[in-house]
Design an enzyme around this catalytic site. Sequence first.
Site, PDB file in Angstrom:
ATOM      1  N   GLU A   1       0.815  -1.224   0.000  1.00  0.00           N
ATOM      2  CA  GLU A   1       0.000   0.000   0.000  1.00  0.00           C
ATOM      3  C   GLU A   1       0.846   1.270   0.000  1.00  0.00           C
ATOM      4  O   GLU A   1       0.549   2.214  -0.736  1.00  0.00           O
ATOM      5  CB  GLU A   1      -0.943   0.021   1.211  1.00  0.00           C
ATOM      6  CG  GLU A   1      -2.149  -0.890   1.096  1.00  0.00           C
ATOM      7  CD  GLU A   1      -1.849  -2.338   1.476  1.00  0.00           C
ATOM      8  OE1 GLU A   1      -0.716  -2.617   1.932  1.00  0.00           O
ATOM      9  OE2 GLU A   1      -2.741  -3.183   1.318  1.00  0.00           O
TER      10      GLU A   1
ATOM     11  N   HIS B   1     -10.462  -4.953  10.824  1.00  0.00           N
ATOM     12  CA  HIS B   1     -11.135  -4.725   9.534  1.00  0.00           C
ATOM     13  C   HIS B   1     -12.418  -3.930   9.680  1.00  0.00           C
ATOM     14  O   HIS B   1     -13.237  -3.914   8.776  1.00  0.00           O
ATOM     15  CB  HIS B   1     -11.456  -6.067   8.862  1.00  0.00           C
ATOM     16  CG  HIS B   1     -10.277  -6.720   8.210  1.00  0.00           C
ATOM     17  ND1 HIS B   1      -9.226  -7.217   8.929  1.00  0.00           N
ATOM     18  CD2 HIS B   1      -9.984  -6.956   6.916  1.00  0.00           C
ATOM     19  CE1 HIS B   1      -8.333  -7.745   8.108  1.00  0.00           C
ATOM     20  NE2 HIS B   1      -8.769  -7.590   6.872  1.00  0.00           N
TER      21      HIS B   1
END
Lengths: 390, 327
Positions: free
Chosen positions: B60, B129
């Site tokens: 990322e 998450h």
Amino acid sequence: MTNIRPTSTSTPPSGTVAARPSPAPVNAAPSMPAAPPASDTRELHRELLRMMLLQRRFEERCAEAYALGKIGGFSHLYIGQEATGTGAISVLRPDDYVITTYRDHAQAIARGITPRSVMAELFGKAAGCSHGKGGSMHLFSREHNFLGGHGIVGANIPIATGVAFGIKYRGGDQVCLCFFGEAAVNNGAFHEALNMAGLWKLPVIYVIENNRYGMGTALERASAVNDIAERARAYDMHRAVVDGQDVLAVRRVVGEAVQRARTERLPTLIESRTYRFMGHSMSDAVAGTYRSRAELDEQLKRDPIALLRAYMHERNEISESEVAELDAAVRAECEDAWQFADQSPEPELGALMQNVTVEGDGGPASGDGASSADNSNGAGGAPPAAEPSS
Amino acid sequence: MATITYRDALNQALREEMQRDDRVFLMGEEVAVYQGAYKVSKGLLQEFGERRVVDTPITELGFAGVGVGAAMTGLRPVIEFMTWNFALLALDQVVNSAAKMLYMSGGQFAVPMVFRGPNGAALQLGAQHSQAWESWLMHIPGLKVVTPGTPADAKGLLKSAIRDDNPVLVLEGEMLYNTKGEVPDGEHLVPLGVAELKRSGEHCSIITNGKMVLVALQAADQLAKDGIRVDVLDLRTVRPMDEAAIMATVRKTNRAVVLEEGWSASGIGGHVADVIQRECFDDLDAPVLRAHQADAPMPYAKNLERAAKPDAAKTIAAVKRVMYLDS
């Protein structure tokens, strides 16, 4: 063995190289003839010498200005490392890109940004190359495709990779030259970026300026591998080691990498072995804590400017009096830069809230050079960005 | 007007903007061959090829920086984070590079790009998450942050984000991808920085954004059965925030509840309440209340997760309290 490419451009590490610069050909730029006339070579050498002297004198004035409080914040000097930036940038075309770290004053000058505009930036003046918004660590110039000094170790490496991605995307033949220190190779951004550059075959040249210390931590105390160019093997990438005190060697090695990037769109990792003669910034002792005075004294014998000068003397390319003239000229240029910066006005207070977003300058299509149209750098074929309805 | 899913609305926005402008490309994990982890990019590889729809390694920080470099030199990247939870790894590039480049270069280098992906809690995905990031991201000058709550806004805001000359963060609702709604035919753009009144009433204002828009509308439906008619103001963009729309609704109803998906500390509700106390002090008939996630990491167990999330019941309770109907 894996599919490692040969290191055809390697030179011995600097520790074993004689004090004299390599007499190897210096004309690495593909457009230059293989054997230029001696007068051209002499002119090239004189220009490299002038450029390194200019940077040296400029940064000596920076140290002085910092002590007087005319330069604030952090200030990281490049003194001792001039051959790397000067040699590497000297082989680029104007439409190539350069991106670097917070140790950026000398490289900005090597790229052609005027000493006046760099000094004005350091003094926090509106006439600075970042209009007083950037400071020592954030020198930028769109005119010179100089994409900034970046203050977070490793952060400029993915950005350089994106610049190269864009070049390939547009089908251009420019290259991106990216400088960073040896300590950055232990950073995730380095690994992530080089992996993508190797994977996608991007026209980028990564130049590790191995000055042996990440701030005060020696390479050997920070990296499991001391031959850091070897890390290129992990990314199926060409690699080279060069004596970073030898501007001609840097020119040759970077020139080969630039040609490979331009013609084959392949990346290269170059380790330039150099040494920082000053502290990490203005706030640490030059020697005595993390490195010894004896080590520093030994390294001072390999001053890149002195090495080139000795080499040119030997070839009768310059006389002592001509060196003195060059030095006087660059000193005058630095004095002029100082006076210009000192007398320039500070930014208007209204600048505080300008450039936060593009709209902050009076609309998305403002004419200050930040609009998307100006940002395309010859992308071609793309429509101008329409504005969102409002 | 076609009724389509939020997912397809985003897909249309990407397709239309990529057709319109060759500088626009999509990059991220699983966006190409896999067709998108949430299928937002379905069919784009087939239509635009691998030059413009680019799968990345799981990296990322690296590909966020690639986007910044490409944007600085003339392209208009759309960087997809598989979820904003993973974007935390990339925040140096989002915050230190994308957001500040224009400013620290004195206006020389704009970063016209989009970072987008699903945001907020889904169902039982556990603590790492399940988080809503908008209150973090709206803190940063130089960024724009949008949180579409409906298919129409998803399409219109994403298209505007891609055309904007600044870095724009598009926080999509992971639980919204399958929701359906009407999307205007033809070119549909929603301006950045403009809120929308999704429901009009007179007794109280529910000010919200993103996935919570649907929760607020549920609450409004139930409140209507008790004769309580509320304004539901969807901020749509949380930076820059449409303060005029906040003032207008509060001046109309004189009461406000701010509903947000994330935690309370330094939250959107705190910012909205500040706008209200500063600009509408004399219009208020009650303190501003907030509904938000419990101040704990998201638990896994169904009952605990339900208890942690803001919902219609909690919103209704807050509305009744600001109307002094709770005793």
